[in-house]
Structures are given as structure tokens and as C-alpha cells.
Design a protein around this motif. Structure first.
Motif, PDB file in Angstrom:
ATOM      1  N   ARG A 168       0.822  -1.416   0.161  1.00 38.49           N
ATOM      2  CA  ARG A 168       0.036   0.023  -0.144  1.00 38.49           C
ATOM      3  C   ARG A 168       1.024   1.277  -0.098  1.00 38.49           C
ATOM      4  N   CYS A 169       0.274   2.236  -0.624  1.00 37.26           N
ATOM      5  CA  CYS A 169       0.973   3.465  -0.683  1.00 37.26           C
ATOM      6  C   CYS A 169       0.023   4.580  -0.681  1.00 37.26           C
ATOM      7  N   LYS A 170       0.406   5.707   0.329  1.00 32.84           N
ATOM      8  CA  LYS A 170      -0.261   6.888   0.344  1.00 32.84           C
ATOM      9  C   LYS A 170       0.702   7.974  -0.173  1.00 32.84           C
ATOM     10  N   PRO A 171       0.443   8.653  -1.411  1.00 33.69           N
ATOM     11  CA  PRO A 171       1.458   9.591  -1.883  1.00 33.69           C
ATOM     12  C   PRO A 171       1.195  10.996  -1.217  1.00 33.69           C
ATOM     13  N   ILE A 172       2.119  11.977  -1.360  1.00 37.21           N
ATOM     14  CA  ILE A 172       2.042  13.146  -0.938  1.00 37.21           C
ATOM     15  C   ILE A 172       0.775  13.976  -1.447  1.00 37.21           C
ATOM     16  N   SER A 173       0.136  14.587  -0.590  1.00 38.99           N
ATOM     17  CA  SER A 173      -1.155  15.316  -0.860  1.00 38.99           C
ATOM     18  C   SER A 173      -0.689  16.478  -2.077  1.00 38.99           C
ATOM     19  N   GLY A 174      -1.619  16.522  -3.300  1.00 39.78           N
ATOM     20  CA  GLY A 174      -1.307  17.513  -4.227  1.00 39.78           C
ATOM     21  C   GLY A 174      -0.602  16.777  -5.152  1.00 39.78           C
ATOM     22  N   HIS A 175       0.083  15.575  -4.956  1.00 38.74           N
ATOM     23  CA  HIS A 175       1.229  15.096  -6.056  1.00 38.74           C
ATOM     24  C   HIS A 175       0.156  14.363  -7.065  1.00 38.74           C
ATOM     25  N   ASP A 176       0.447  14.763  -8.262  1.00 38.99           N
ATOM     26  CA  ASP A 176      -0.437  14.044  -9.297  1.00 38.99           C
ATOM     27  C   ASP A 176       0.182  12.766 -10.022  1.00 38.99           C
ATOM     28  N   TYR A 177       1.436  12.542  -9.745  1.00 35.15           N
ATOM     29  CA  TYR A 177       2.072  11.447 -10.255  1.00 35.15           C
ATOM     30  C   TYR A 177       2.310  10.449  -9.134  1.00 35.15           C
ATOM     31  N   LEU A 178       2.140   9.090  -9.397  1.00 39.45           N
ATOM     32  CA  LEU A 178       2.651   7.995  -8.529  1.00 39.45           C
ATOM     33  C   LEU A 178       3.269   6.782  -9.142  1.00 39.45           C
ATOM     34  N   PHE A 179       4.360   6.577  -8.666  1.00 39.77           N
ATOM     35  CA  PHE A 179       5.239   5.451  -9.275  1.00 39.77           C
ATOM     36  C   PHE A 179       5.496   4.272  -8.426  1.00 39.77           C
ATOM     37  N   TRP A 180       5.626   3.157  -9.087  1.00 43.49           N
ATOM     38  CA  TRP A 180       5.755   1.966  -8.162  1.00 43.49           C
ATOM     39  C   TRP A 180       7.188   1.485  -8.693  1.00 43.49           C
ATOM     40  N   TYR A 181       8.084   1.267  -7.947  1.00 50.64           N
ATOM     41  CA  TYR A 181       9.444   0.746  -7.953  1.00 50.64           C
ATOM     42  C   TYR A 181       9.679  -0.636  -7.387  1.00 50.64           C
ATOM     43  N   ARG A 182      10.601  -1.357  -8.171  1.00 52.92           N
ATOM     44  CA  ARG A 182      11.105  -2.545  -7.475  1.00 52.92           C
ATOM     45  C   ARG A 182      12.678  -2.532  -7.408  1.00 52.92           C
ATOM     46  N   GLN A 183      13.176  -2.658  -6.260  1.00 49.11           N
ATOM     47  CA  GLN A 183      14.776  -2.781  -6.264  1.00 49.11           C
ATOM     48  C   GLN A 183      15.294  -3.986  -5.876  1.00 49.11           C
ATOM     49  N   THR A 184      16.278  -4.555  -6.458  1.00 50.37           N
ATOM     50  CA  THR A 184      16.925  -5.796  -6.082  1.00 50.37           C
ATOM     51  C   THR A 184      18.561  -5.302  -6.275  1.00 50.37           C
ATOM     52  N   MET A 185      19.357  -6.504  -5.681  1.00 51.76           N
ATOM     53  CA  MET A 185      20.735  -6.138  -5.759  1.00 51.76           C
ATOM     54  C   MET A 185      21.137  -6.232  -7.248  1.00 51.76           C
ATOM     55  N   MET A 186      20.517  -7.189  -7.831  1.00 52.96           N
ATOM     56  CA  MET A 186      20.938  -7.650  -9.230  1.00 52.96           C
ATOM     57  C   MET A 186      20.660  -6.415 -10.258  1.00 52.96           C
ATOM     58  N   ARG A 187      19.406  -6.059 -10.268  1.00 55.32           N
ATOM     59  CA  ARG A 187      18.592  -5.162 -11.057  1.00 55.32           C
ATOM     60  C   ARG A 187      18.568  -3.608 -10.704  1.00 55.32           C
ATOM     61  N   GLY A 188      18.952  -3.317  -9.395  1.00 51.97           N
ATOM     62  CA  GLY A 188      18.946  -1.972  -9.109  1.00 51.97           C
ATOM     63  C   GLY A 188      17.335  -1.598  -9.099  1.00 51.97           C
ATOM     64  N   LEU A 189      16.897  -0.299  -9.433  1.00 55.60           N
ATOM     65  CA  LEU A 189      15.648   0.249  -9.206  1.00 55.60           C
ATOM     66  C   LEU A 189      14.995  -0.056 -10.680  1.00 55.60           C
ATOM     67  N   GLU A 190      13.861  -0.515 -10.748  1.00 52.89           N
ATOM     68  CA  GLU A 190      13.148  -0.765 -11.867  1.00 52.89           C
ATOM     69  C   GLU A 190      11.771  -0.167 -11.773  1.00 52.89           C
ATOM     70  N   LEU A 191      11.294   0.502 -12.708  1.00 49.89           N
ATOM     71  CA  LEU A 191       9.832   1.244 -12.692  1.00 49.89           C
ATOM     72  C   LEU A 191       9.014  -0.040 -12.969  1.00 49.89           C
ATOM     73  N   LEU A 192       7.940  -0.117 -12.350  1.00 53.35           N
ATOM     74  CA  LEU A 192       6.783  -1.127 -12.693  1.00 53.35           C
ATOM     75  C   LEU A 192       5.652  -0.566 -13.399  1.00 53.35           C
ATOM     76  N   ILE A 193       5.335   0.629 -12.925  1.00 58.13           N
ATOM     77  CA  ILE A 193       4.187   1.401 -13.156  1.00 58.13           C
ATOM     78  C   ILE A 193       3.940   2.522 -12.707  1.00 58.13           C
ATOM     79  N   TYR A 194       3.422   3.651 -13.628  1.00 59.34           N
ATOM     80  CA  TYR A 194       2.921   4.972 -12.897  1.00 59.34           C
ATOM     81  C   TYR A 194       1.721   5.258 -13.169  1.00 59.34           C
ATOM     82  N   PHE A 195       1.222   6.209 -12.522  1.00 59.74           N
ATOM     83  CA  PHE A 195      -0.191   6.774 -12.588  1.00 59.74           C
ATOM     84  C   PHE A 195       0.009   8.419 -12.626  1.00 59.74           C
ATOM     85  N   ASN A 196      -0.949   8.852 -13.556  1.00 59.78           N
ATOM     86  CA  ASN A 196      -1.101  10.450 -13.547  1.00 59.78           C
ATOM     87  C   ASN A 196      -2.640  10.659 -13.184  1.00 59.78           C
ATOM     88  N   ASN A 197      -2.982  11.565 -12.236  1.00 59.86           N
ATOM     89  CA  ASN A 197      -4.306  11.606 -11.927  1.00 59.86           C
ATOM     90  C   ASN A 197      -5.107  10.247 -11.729  1.00 59.86           C
TER      91      ASN A 197
END
Lengths: 111, 115
Positions: free
Chosen positions: B22-51
Motif C-alpha cells: 500500500r502507498c499513500k502519496p504526498i497530498s497534491g502530487h499528481d504522479y505516483l510511481f511503483w518501483y522494485r529494487q534488487t541487488m541484481m537489477r537496481g531500481l526498476e519502474l513497474l508502473i506509474y499513474f497520473n491523476n
């Protein structure tokens, strides 16, 4: 192939020394470049953000440089402290939402 | 503002179980991103939302992963069924109107271990 390459992968320095981390990118078109600091067990925190027209930006003991022609950036840390031990991640944006992450440089500052 | 809030901070589950982050973004922010981080692959973008609308889900590994944003203050990332290779730290981040120009603010992450 990752479009953002960072070097070195890891670095160990003594407290009080300076160091420079490198970021080379092939992301195009280019919107901006950011450096993030990620402490162990925490989320990344922004240090600097630079657009195409900016060459240098400082944030306390952190100074980032950008050469958009050669597509290189560096992060210089002056007078390192133990609290600087962290991973430093270079992020290059092509457009809104399209951000490419480097694998990071793991910095360890020893007393 | 308390920043981006994620829960749980740690989750250990057995293979095959459903996991909901679960995630609660900062109030007023229009964009929300989900990332996954592993030692092997670093930070990977999974999905993002706008409004609250999913814009790019090309990073979602497979159909076992799904994400929703029912309103501006809440998002979930669900894995069903979970597998050991899903073990990673999952970060949520939010940004103002133009994430190309604004700073991403990350949550503290949810560390998932699938046994």
C-alpha cells in the motif's frame, strides 16, 4: 544495455577525503539529470536536479556537474563524513514519467 | 506533510500467497510511481499513474502483478500468486505536476520476502 552507467560500482574512502562519482548516459532526448542518495534501508532522497542548460549545481558538500555534449555527469563530495556512506543513484529523464536509473555507486566512508 | 507512506515495511510470506502493498502519496502530487529494487537489477519502474490513471505499466513483470489507484491518496500493488523471485524492496514515489522537472519523493519501501 542500461542507458545510464555509473562508476565506480563501489568506493571506500577515509573520513575527510573528497571523492567523485561518475555517470554516463545515452538517454535521448534529455530533459534533466538527478542525483539521489539512498541510505541503507531507506528510500532514495534527491540531492540535485539539473536541466540541459545547467553545468554545475551544489547542495552543501555535494556538487554535481553536467556536460550535456558528452552526456556525462559527476557528483563530487567534499570533506566526506561517515553519514555520507550510502548508495548514490544517477537518474536521467527523457520526458515526464520516463526516468532511467543507474545501478548506483556504493560509497563507504571509514573513520 | 508526512511524506510518502508505505505499508507494510516488511512482509514475509510463502510462495503462492497473495501480497498487497500500500502507498499513500504526498497530498497534491499528481504522479505516483511503483518501483522494485534488487541487488541484481537496481531500481526498476513497474508502473506509474497520473491523476489516478495508469499511464505506463510496461514494467510490470507479468500478469501476477497488478496495481490500482482508486483515488488520489491511495494506491496498491498486488502480487498473486507470489513467487520467491518476487523478493525485493518495493518503493512507491510521488511527484508534482511535471515529474520531468520535479523531484520524486520516495517512501521508505516495503521489503518483501517470499519463501
Amino acid at each position: 544495455k542500461n542507458q545510464v552507467e555509473q562508476s565506480p560500482q563501489s568506493l571506500i574512502i577515509l573520513e575527510g577525503k573528497n571523492c567523485t562519482l561518475q555517470c554516463n548516459y545515452t538517454v535521448s532526448p534529455f530533459s534533466n539529470l538527478r542525483w539521489y542518495k539512498q541510505d541503507t534501508g531507506r528510500g532514495p532522497v534527491s540531492l540535485t536536479i539539473m536541466t540541459f542548460s545547467e553545468n554545475t549545481k551544489s547542495n552543501g558538500r555535494y556538487t554535481a556537474t553536467l556536460d550535456a555534449d558528452t552526456k556525462q555527469s559527476s557528483l563530487h563530495i567534499t570533506a566526506s563524513q561517515l553519514s555520507d556512506s550510502a548508495s548514490y543513484i544517477c537518474v536521467v529523464s527523457a520526458r515526464a514519467g520516463d526516468m532511467r536509473f543507474g545501478a548506483g555507486t556504493r560509497l563507504t566512508v571509514k573513520p | 506533510d508526512a511524506g510518502v507512506i508505505q505499508s507494510p515495511r516488511h512482509e514475509v510470506t510463502e510462495m503462492g500467497q497473495e501480497v498487497t502493498l500500500r502507498c499513500k502519496p504526498i497530498s497534491g502530487h499528481d504522479y505516483l510511481f511503483w518501483y522494485r529494487q534488487t541487488m541484481m537489477r537496481g531500481l526498476e519502474l513497474l508502473i506509474y499513474f497520473n491523476n489516478n490513471v495508469p499511464i505506463d505499466d510496461s514494467g510490470m513483470p507479468e500478469d501476477r502483478f497488478s496495481a490500482k489507484m482508486p483515488n488520489a491518496s491511495f494506491s496498491t500493488l498486488k502480487i498473486q500468486p507470489s513467487e520467491p523471485r518476487d523478493s525485493a524492496v518495493y518503493f512507491c514515489a510521488s511527484s508534482g505536476q511535471d515529474p520531468g522537472a520535479n523531484v520524486l519523493t520516495f517512501g521508505a519501501g516495503s521489503r518483501l520476502t517470499v519463501l
